[in-house]
Write an enzyme that holds these catalytic residues in place. Sequence first.
Site, mmCIF file in Angstrom:
data_model
loop_
_atom_site.group_PDB
_atom_site.id
_atom_site.type_symbol
_atom_site.label_atom_id
_atom_site.label_comp_id
_atom_site.label_asym_id
_atom_site.label_seq_id
_atom_site.Cartn_x
_atom_site.Cartn_y
_atom_site.Cartn_z
ATOM 1 N N CYS A 2 -0.551 -11.764 -2.900
ATOM 2 C CA CYS A 2 -1.170 -12.786 -3.711
ATOM 3 C C CYS A 2 -2.267 -13.498 -2.941
ATOM 4 O O CYS A 2 -2.605 -13.156 -1.830
ATOM 5 C CB CYS A 2 -0.111 -13.802 -4.152
ATOM 6 S SG CYS A 2 1.414 -13.047 -4.748
ATOM 7 N N ARG A 50 -1.438 -13.705 -8.497
ATOM 8 C CA ARG A 50 -0.314 -12.830 -8.174
ATOM 9 C C ARG A 50 -0.632 -11.354 -8.363
ATOM 10 O O ARG A 50 -1.178 -10.954 -9.386
ATOM 11 C CB ARG A 50 0.903 -13.178 -9.049
ATOM 12 C CG ARG A 50 2.136 -12.367 -8.643
ATOM 13 C CD ARG A 50 3.304 -12.546 -9.571
ATOM 14 N NE ARG A 50 4.494 -11.883 -9.030
ATOM 15 C CZ ARG A 50 5.486 -11.401 -9.751
ATOM 16 N NH1 ARG A 50 5.473 -11.507 -11.067
ATOM 17 N NH2 ARG A 50 6.515 -10.815 -9.169
ATOM 18 N N SER A 52 1.815 -8.298 -8.587
ATOM 19 C CA SER A 52 3.257 -8.104 -8.733
ATOM 20 C C SER A 52 3.740 -6.911 -7.921
ATOM 21 O O SER A 52 3.261 -5.789 -8.107
ATOM 22 C CB SER A 52 3.609 -7.899 -10.214
ATOM 23 O OG SER A 52 3.193 -9.005 -10.980
ATOM 24 N N ILE A 54 7.427 -7.299 -6.285
ATOM 25 C CA ILE A 54 8.879 -7.438 -6.400
ATOM 26 C C ILE A 54 9.192 -8.348 -7.579
ATOM 27 O O ILE A 54 8.535 -9.374 -7.767
ATOM 28 C CB ILE A 54 9.481 -8.018 -5.096
ATOM 29 C CG1 ILE A 54 9.322 -7.007 -3.955
ATOM 30 C CG2 ILE A 54 10.947 -8.378 -5.273
ATOM 31 C CD1 ILE A 54 9.764 -7.530 -2.599
ATOM 32 N N GLY A 76 2.623 -12.725 0.304
ATOM 33 C CA GLY A 76 3.159 -11.800 1.294
ATOM 34 C C GLY A 76 4.426 -11.123 0.823
ATOM 35 O O GLY A 76 4.708 -11.037 -0.376
ATOM 36 N N VAL A 283 -9.048 9.621 4.919
ATOM 37 C CA VAL A 283 -10.478 9.481 4.669
ATOM 38 C C VAL A 283 -11.261 10.207 5.751
ATOM 39 O O VAL A 283 -10.872 10.221 6.918
ATOM 40 C CB VAL A 283 -10.873 7.984 4.616
ATOM 41 C CG1 VAL A 283 -10.592 7.294 5.946
ATOM 42 C CG2 VAL A 283 -12.338 7.801 4.223
ATOM 43 N N SER A 356 0.626 1.302 6.950
ATOM 44 C CA SER A 356 -0.362 1.732 7.929
ATOM 45 C C SER A 356 0.158 1.447 9.332
ATOM 46 O O SER A 356 1.198 0.825 9.505
ATOM 47 C CB SER A 356 -1.687 1.010 7.664
ATOM 48 O OG SER A 356 -2.722 1.530 8.461
#
Length: 634
Positions: A2, A50, A52, A54, A76, A283, A356
């Site tokens: 968010c 937000r 979404s 969870i 987070g 990439v 990552s």
Amino acid sequence: MCGIVGFAGGLFDLPKKKEVLNQQMDVIKHRGPSGAGDFIDDKVALGFRRLSIIDLTKGGQPIYNEDHTKLIFFNGEVYNYREIRKELEPLGHEFKTDSDTETILHAYEQWGKDVLKKIRGMFVFVIYDLQTKTLFGARDFFGIKPLYYTTLDDGTFMFSSEIKTFMRHPEFKRTLNKKALKSFMMNQYNDLQETFFEGVFRFPAGHYFTYKDGQLDIEKYWDMQFDPSNLSFEEEVKKIDASVEESIKMHNVADVPVGAFLSEGVDSSYVTSILQPQEVFSVGFDDQTYNEVTAAHALADELGLNFNETKVKADDAFAEFDKIQYYLDEPDGNPSCVPLWFLSRFAREKVTVALSGEGADELFAGYVNYGMHSHNTTIKAFTSSLKKLPKGARAKLAKTVKKMPAFPGRVHLYTNLANPKEFYAGQSVIYDIENPSIFGSDEANQYLKPAYQNDTTIQENYQADFDRVKDADPVSQMQYIDMHHFMLNDILQKADKLSMAHSLELRVPFLDPEVAKTAGQVPTEYLINSKDTKYAYRQASAKHLPAAWANRPKLGFPVPIKQWLETDKYYEQVKALFSEDFVSEFFDQGQLLALLDANKEQRINGRRKIWTIYTFLTWYKVYFINIEDYLVLG
């Protein structure tokens, strides 16, 4: 995932507070296209966008406690929230959602600021106590999620996930911080706590704040610790693998599709081999010299994963470079911003979350600048024997080596013997004893106009952090510096901003407090030695990867800026920017153009200097000349 924005205090007689707040929220709608929420009373105005991830149906914010005396806005993910919830429910806390956001709020009710000792994740959150009119907020351990703050002339305290929201507040004055430009030239990112906007600061990682009646207090709650264990090498390898595996599996918590970024390097390969996502993304460039897709594709095939590849064309990179700098808030001259931008957009077509490998090099000593400047086994063995000398003798020998003419192994020898506090210049450079930066301090001043010149050096900005770890060994000291500078102000900023620009949540499982605790206990000689960098970590990854992947050298995101700047078309684009009238405010334009020509004619290797200046000028045009054209992007 968010975005948060809010303001409080001051005169707080701003007309149309909700209208201003909504405009600020619209600026960061890319961080949260799923919905919006706000709260306004006589003391605060708090807004939220937000994405979404969870509890898709009931996780809207703000979320209140049972009696509506407290509320929370959260950006987070907390990965152990279900375990914390199991602790809280027997204590009488009632839950209306299955979200990590609500869990943080109840945990704060139960434990106060000690909630930060409980949670594991990446986060910025703000809790508002409606009875005491107090704000309590925190930024995660490593600074994975961004938070900025400023105080306006009328005393208003304002904060946000992205600086650009401040520009929709009528009392905010957009003024360039002149001190930041030289810092940027030396580092390729601004390494000061004050941002490129005068009076706007980055909230420090691992800290929390309280705000009430105009008083802002900031306190540290976490920092990296180095406490080497007495375990055997094999035991440490097992600990590393167990810790990494547990964190990666924990980072798979989501109610939406999760994928992974995959390059040729060991870090993303380690993550992918454990996560086993259905979709992996890589990439490359149309220039095959800079294409690391082939090996990544081979690993994906071996693991039975669906491999997705995108390629970046030079035309597209230059066409979208202004947008890249807009979404970053501050200029970042790291060339890897370009492939990360395109990779994030590509991945978002199939997944909402991607994992990552950021942070592994800092935690497990993966950079050659920690003392691995030679592949010659004789030089490495000789240097290792000298490192056993008393500290004073090593220091004297290092000074002698520094004064000697160049010879094979000189840099390796010097950096292994000298006190890093005296020479270390971070990871934004390819290390050289005489010129340890993109622009050295004196060289930067030669290009800059007097108003932007100063006497600061890269090392000066590191000294306070060196003092905090003065009792640690030299490699650990350099790791600590990189965690608090290069990783914090470059790597994590671009990871968050460029993924969220495309509404993609990027998770970094190596940057977990339990993984960091494990890493801090690994003896340095297990991590960097005559065999390799992050050696014990590589042996841990070999439990999941073929040897060819576990032993791959550090690659990063190789970007063909050398070829671009030597190509007439792109050379002319850069030259046109360097020649614009506004540039003379900052630089000696004659020197800029001479640098550009010398590089094109291959008389010098000036590509990183040129790219750094090109980045700043592109960013400046966005934020100080054409900003209204970009704020509508959201």
